[in-house]
Scaffold this motif. Structure first.
Motif, PDB file in Angstrom:
ATOM      1  N   VAL A 127      57.969  35.457  45.872  1.00  0.00           N
ATOM      2  CA  VAL A 127      57.242  35.361  46.534  1.00  0.00           C
ATOM      3  C   VAL A 127      56.274  36.521  46.348  1.00  0.00           C
ATOM      4  O   VAL A 127      54.941  36.344  46.522  1.00  0.00           O
ATOM      5  CB  VAL A 127      57.064  34.006  47.886  1.00  0.00           C
ATOM      6  N   ILE A 128      56.396  37.719  46.803  1.00  0.00           N
ATOM      7  CA  ILE A 128      55.875  38.315  47.442  1.00  0.00           C
ATOM      8  C   ILE A 128      55.335  38.976  46.347  1.00  0.00           C
ATOM      9  O   ILE A 128      54.161  39.752  45.850  1.00  0.00           O
ATOM     10  CB  ILE A 128      56.087  39.391  48.553  1.00  0.00           C
ATOM     11  N   LEU A 129      56.490  39.493  45.514  1.00  0.00           N
ATOM     12  CA  LEU A 129      55.792  40.283  44.449  1.00  0.00           C
ATOM     13  C   LEU A 129      54.506  39.745  43.528  1.00  0.00           C
ATOM     14  O   LEU A 129      54.238  39.992  42.555  1.00  0.00           O
ATOM     15  CB  LEU A 129      57.560  40.263  43.486  1.00  0.00           C
ATOM     16  N   LEU A 130      54.881  37.844  43.167  1.00  0.00           N
ATOM     17  CA  LEU A 130      54.266  36.972  42.815  1.00  0.00           C
ATOM     18  C   LEU A 130      52.576  37.756  43.350  1.00  0.00           C
ATOM     19  O   LEU A 130      52.009  37.960  42.276  1.00  0.00           O
ATOM     20  CB  LEU A 130      54.839  35.629  42.915  1.00  0.00           C
ATOM     21  N   ILE A 131      52.526  37.610  44.713  1.00  0.00           N
ATOM     22  CA  ILE A 131      51.319  37.867  45.249  1.00  0.00           C
ATOM     23  C   ILE A 131      50.496  39.118  45.113  1.00  0.00           C
ATOM     24  O   ILE A 131      49.473  38.661  44.065  1.00  0.00           O
ATOM     25  CB  ILE A 131      51.510  37.713  46.723  1.00  0.00           C
ATOM     26  N   VAL A 132      51.721  40.258  44.954  1.00  0.00           N
ATOM     27  CA  VAL A 132      50.914  41.810  44.493  1.00  0.00           C
ATOM     28  C   VAL A 132      50.099  41.395  43.123  1.00  0.00           C
ATOM     29  O   VAL A 132      49.326  41.637  42.636  1.00  0.00           O
ATOM     30  CB  VAL A 132      52.586  42.566  44.436  1.00  0.00           C
ATOM     31  N   ILE A 133      50.992  41.055  42.360  1.00  0.00           N
ATOM     32  CA  ILE A 133      51.059  41.081  40.836  1.00  0.00           C
ATOM     33  C   ILE A 133      49.398  40.233  40.451  1.00  0.00           C
ATOM     34  O   ILE A 133      48.453  40.779  40.129  1.00  0.00           O
ATOM     35  CB  ILE A 133      51.634  40.322  40.162  1.00  0.00           C
ATOM     36  N   SER A 134      50.020  38.930  41.528  1.00  0.00           N
ATOM     37  CA  SER A 134      48.431  38.359  41.519  1.00  0.00           C
ATOM     38  C   SER A 134      47.230  38.756  41.926  1.00  0.00           C
ATOM     39  O   SER A 134      45.884  38.935  41.209  1.00  0.00           O
ATOM     40  CB  SER A 134      48.190  37.200  42.113  1.00  0.00           C
ATOM     41  N   ILE A 135      46.860  39.598  42.822  1.00  0.00           N
ATOM     42  CA  ILE A 135      46.361  40.616  43.356  1.00  0.00           C
ATOM     43  C   ILE A 135      45.849  41.652  42.115  1.00  0.00           C
ATOM     44  O   ILE A 135      44.387  41.835  41.958  1.00  0.00           O
ATOM     45  CB  ILE A 135      46.723  41.270  45.006  1.00  0.00           C
ATOM     46  N   PHE A 176      40.132  41.799  36.335  1.00  0.00           N
ATOM     47  CA  PHE A 176      39.373  41.396  36.003  1.00  0.00           C
ATOM     48  C   PHE A 176      37.754  41.402  36.817  1.00  0.00           C
ATOM     49  O   PHE A 176      36.658  41.537  35.949  1.00  0.00           O
ATOM     50  CB  PHE A 176      39.490  39.629  35.781  1.00  0.00           C
ATOM     51  N   LYS A 177      37.725  41.397  37.836  1.00  0.00           N
ATOM     52  CA  LYS A 177      36.847  41.775  39.035  1.00  0.00           C
ATOM     53  C   LYS A 177      36.411  43.288  38.167  1.00  0.00           C
ATOM     54  O   LYS A 177      35.375  43.636  38.446  1.00  0.00           O
ATOM     55  CB  LYS A 177      37.361  42.286  39.905  1.00  0.00           C
ATOM     56  N   ASN A 181      32.235  47.272  36.229  1.00  0.00           N
ATOM     57  CA  ASN A 181      31.850  48.544  35.835  1.00  0.00           C
ATOM     58  C   ASN A 181      32.127  48.821  34.575  1.00  0.00           C
ATOM     59  O   ASN A 181      32.339  49.901  34.740  1.00  0.00           O
ATOM     60  CB  ASN A 181      31.202  49.157  37.337  1.00  0.00           C
ATOM     61  N   ILE A 182      33.295  48.445  34.120  1.00  0.00           N
ATOM     62  CA  ILE A 182      33.630  49.115  32.492  1.00  0.00           C
ATOM     63  C   ILE A 182      33.063  48.644  31.573  1.00  0.00           C
ATOM     64  O   ILE A 182      33.113  47.708  31.125  1.00  0.00           O
ATOM     65  CB  ILE A 182      35.290  48.897  33.037  1.00  0.00           C
ATOM     66  N   HIS A 183      33.199  49.607  30.967  1.00  0.00           N
ATOM     67  CA  HIS A 183      31.951  49.678  29.638  1.00  0.00           C
ATOM     68  C   HIS A 183      32.469  48.664  28.748  1.00  0.00           C
ATOM     69  O   HIS A 183      34.436  49.098  28.111  1.00  0.00           O
ATOM     70  CB  HIS A 183      31.770  51.011  28.885  1.00  0.00           C
ATOM     71  N   TYR A 184      32.353  47.550  27.793  1.00  0.00           N
ATOM     72  CA  TYR A 184      33.019  47.166  26.658  1.00  0.00           C
ATOM     73  C   TYR A 184      31.988  46.477  25.581  1.00  0.00           C
ATOM     74  O   TYR A 184      31.028  46.486  26.387  1.00  0.00           O
ATOM     75  CB  TYR A 184      34.062  45.564  27.736  1.00  0.00           C
ATOM     76  N   GLN A 185      31.891  46.993  24.512  1.00  0.00           N
ATOM     77  CA  GLN A 185      31.742  46.971  23.355  1.00  0.00           C
ATOM     78  C   GLN A 185      30.938  44.872  23.640  1.00  0.00           C
ATOM     79  O   GLN A 185      32.085  44.794  23.442  1.00  0.00           O
ATOM     80  CB  GLN A 185      31.694  47.360  22.731  1.00  0.00           C
TER      81      GLN A 185
END
Ligand SMILES: Nc1ncnc2c1ncn2[C@@H]1O[C@H](COP(=O)(O)OP(=O)(O)O)[C@@H](O)[C@H]1O
Ligand SMILES: [Mg+2]
Lengths: 297, 358
Positions: A273-281, A287-288, A293-297
């Motif tokens: 569960v802890i691993l799941l939470i870390v990867i979800s964060i 995505f945030k 602030n990351i350039h995408y064409q």
């Protein structure tokens, strides 16, 4: 009110797509969602697969935070993750920049670099176990040739995790280099020409154009590499079994050990569960940041 | 010597010759248009002037100095690319500022320069946007601003209006003319559009297949084409050209194998032939295609010479059988190598003299 023919047709049409995704959705539910929820459920129990389950609330979690072994596993995982990701990305970037000119030799080098990626990780781990053998390994032979002292690689608690990092970096570089190379090839030439007219020096061009333009790709690779480093398992299982002295025990391997060697299913589930939470964060942050602030064409 | 001088520029890509012995004297403060069909080497020539491409032989002089070994940034030029080449990772303001920063211009000076340019091109409200969020016209303005802020001696533009819609293009044409007047810089402008060349250029270099066909003011090229290529390239619809052959109406006057040409707007449609002092060619024809465009109309008319395109202002012709009249002074004669000889009336006089001499 009676519905006309065409209205009925539309209704049927809107139902069809849901029917199509129903099958994959059921498969996902059975093989992904159900195990995840079951894992969360199990993490609140004490269970060794023989005696009946016993509900113990958050006790597994509390135990995790007080267990020095778990803390070491956490440190191992972070060390492995940070160095694997950092070195894979930096070396791949340098290689991709070096291979930017599309010459014959460069294409050859590129396919050489890519080949570790297509070898199964299991084989890679076996080969490197031999290469890194403290007594008869190729690596120590080479070291002795240039007059250096042999290293105990996988048998040295201070060196074993670093050895795994070396193997993972070697394995990852191929894929990363290919992806970065194609991102570099995708930067339009006219941007460099515009920069030339703007009298930009090579350092400015590198940071303000090259790096900025490939930043989405680098960011994508960063996440993919971090997640795959978190999931390291085969390499530990084959090369070190988590030892010596627990020095290469990383989280996924530890979950496996606690679950299927020590039969502490509830404890292993809580770690999961802890691993799941870390990867979800991490994914959420990805995505945030991507949006902001990351350039995408 | 100021302005830009090109001396015998040659350029090959592999074994393909793109520019053949180009020599041009581009006047200071002129608006010189490099005009020609697609693939004739216009962009390559412009890039050689900018220094982004290097010629195989020949030299480029800017304001009297040979710049063959000068880097693009050091040639006191600014370029507007066809696709604008804005930096997608930078905001409008950063795009404009980039060149100034590289030149290490102090911040206060940069800010005043940028404010000034932003007002000139009307970009203040967009200055923090990235180029991808701008319309085509706005991007065009950013590209212009980025060039203008450097205050160059020479503006190089490669088809800068080709990505805009027709209405915006008309507007930008006028703004570029104004800009040229205001900046007092030399403009070198690449286009394949004869209308842009005619409307903006003070000089036009007409290129074809890597060679300069004619270099003159647009009006002179229009009125006095050096050869059939230039005659056909300028003007819409293009000049009517016929090869003199057997049973050709003018074959007694002109040698076989030579060509005649006349512009569609020089053909008159008449009711009856009247004998006049000025000599004219008279033809009977039948209208096969009509294009009514409002203020003007264009007809394809079948005659004994072949199909003639005719452009009329205001009047519309509704009958099919017509009589055509073309004054000799409006007919141009070209020799067998397609080079300009003279207008037909002058040609007859000089031929006559030749006959007398013989
Ligand atoms: N970098 C290049 N490599 C090879 N051929 C090129 C290159 N740039 C241009 N060419 C060729 O040179 C010719 C002239 O190109 P260009 O100057 O772009 O023409 P224009 O701008 O008049 O349309 C074209 O046939 C084009 O294919
Ligand atoms: Mg071009």
């Amino acid at each position: 009110m009676k519905k006309t023919n065409s209205e009925l047709k539309i209704e049927k049409q809107t139902a069809a797509p849901y029917l199509f995704i129903l099958v994959p959705f059921i498969l996902m539910a059975v093989f992904y969602l159900y195990p995840i929820f079951y894992m969360v459920y199990l993490s609140f129990f004490k269970w060794n697969m023989m005696k009946p389950k016993k509900f113990i609330g958050l006790h597994n979690y509390i135990q995790i935070f007080h267990d020095p072994d778990v803390w070491q596993i956490g440190r191992n995982t972070c060390y492995y993750m940070i160095f694997t990701v950092a070195f894979s990305l930096i070396l791949s970037l340098l290689l991709a920049l070096y291979l930017k000119e599309n010459t014959r030799t460069n294409r050859f080098i590129q396919s050489c670099i890519f080949s570790p990626y297509i070898i199964p990780l299991v084989s890679v781990a076996f080969i490197w176990t031999w290469i890194m053998d403290s007594d008869f390994g190729l690596l120590n032979y080479l070291l002795s040739c240039i007059g250096l002292k042999p290293v105990k690689w996988l048998n040295d608690p201070d060196m074993a995790l670093t050895s795994l990092v070396i193997v993972s970096v070697w394995k990852n570089i191929g894929y990363n280099t290919i992806i970065i190379s194609s991102a570099l090839a995708g930067i339009p030439k006219y941007l460099y020409e515009a920069a030339e007219l703007d009298e930009a020096n090579p350092v400015t061009v590198f940071f303000k154009i090259t790096i900025k333009m490939i930043s989405p790709t680098m960011f994508f690779l960063l996440l993919v590499n971090i997640i795959s480093a978190f999931k390291a398992f085969e390499i530990v299982q084959i090369m070190t079994l988590g030892g010596p002295q627990n020095s290469t025990n990383t989280i996924v391997y530890a979950i496996y050990q606690y679950g299927f060697k020590f039969y502490k299913i509830g404890f292993a589930s809580a770690l999961g569960v802890i691993l799941l939470i870390v990867i979800s964060i991490l994914t959420y942050l990805y995505f945030k940041l991507l949006k902001s602030n990351i350039h995408y064409q | 010597m100021s302005g830009i001088e090109l001396k015998s520029i040659n350029k090959n890509f592999g074994d393909k010759t793109v520019l053949k012995d180009i020599s041009l004297n581009i006047k200071e403060k002129s608006f010189t248009v490099l005009l020609g069909p697609s693939g004739c080497g216009k962009s390559t020539l412009l890039r050689i002037i900018s220094g982004l491409e290097h010629q195989d032989s020949g030299s480029v002089f800017i304001n009297g100095k040979c710049v063959d070994n000068a880097k693009p940034g050091k040639r006191k030029i600014a370029m507007v690319f066809q696709n604008y080449a804005l930096y997608p990772t930078m905001s409008v303001r950063e795009n404009i500022e980039f060149g100034l920063k590289n030149k290490k211009i102090p911040k206060e000076k940069r800010n005043t320069l940028i404010e000034e340019i932003m007002t000139t091109v009307g970009l203040q409200e967009h200055q923090h946007k990235k180029p991808q969020y701008l319309s085509g016209g706005e991007r065009q303005r950013v590209a212009l601003a980025r060039a203008m802020v450097k205050e160059p001696d020479v503006f190089l533009m490669d088809e800068p209006l080709s990505n805009l819609d027709a209405k915006l293009r008309n507007q930008m044409r006028r703004e570029l003319i104004e800009l040229h007047k205001k900046t007092k810089a030399t403009f070198i402008y690449v286009t394949h559009d004869q209308l842009e060349a005619m409307s903006m250029g003070t000089d036009v270099a007409l290129l074809n297949a890597g060679t300069v066909q004619q270099f003159d003011t647009p009006l002179n090229i229009y009125q006095d084409p050096a050869n059939i290529f230039t005659a056909k390239f300028l003007g819409n619809p293009s000049m009517n050209i016929f090869k003199v052959a057997d049973n050709f109406p003018l074959k007694e006057l002109i040698q076989e194998g030579e060509f005649i040409g006349f512009r569609p707007e020089k053909v008159k449609i008449i009711e009856i032939e009247k004998s006049e002092k000025e000599k004219s060619l008279y033809l009977n024809g039948e209208i096969i295609i009509r294009e009514m465009l409002g203020s003007e109309s264009i007809y394809d008319i079948e005659t004994e010479m072949g199909i003639i395109r005719v452009k009329l202002q205001e009047e519309n012709i509704f009958k099919d059988k017509v009589k055509l009249k073309i004054k000799y002074k409006n007919i141009v004669v070209f020799d067998k190598e397609k080079n300009h000889i003279n207008t037909l009336d002058a040609y007859i006089n000089s031929e006559g003299k030749n006959h007398e001499k013989n």
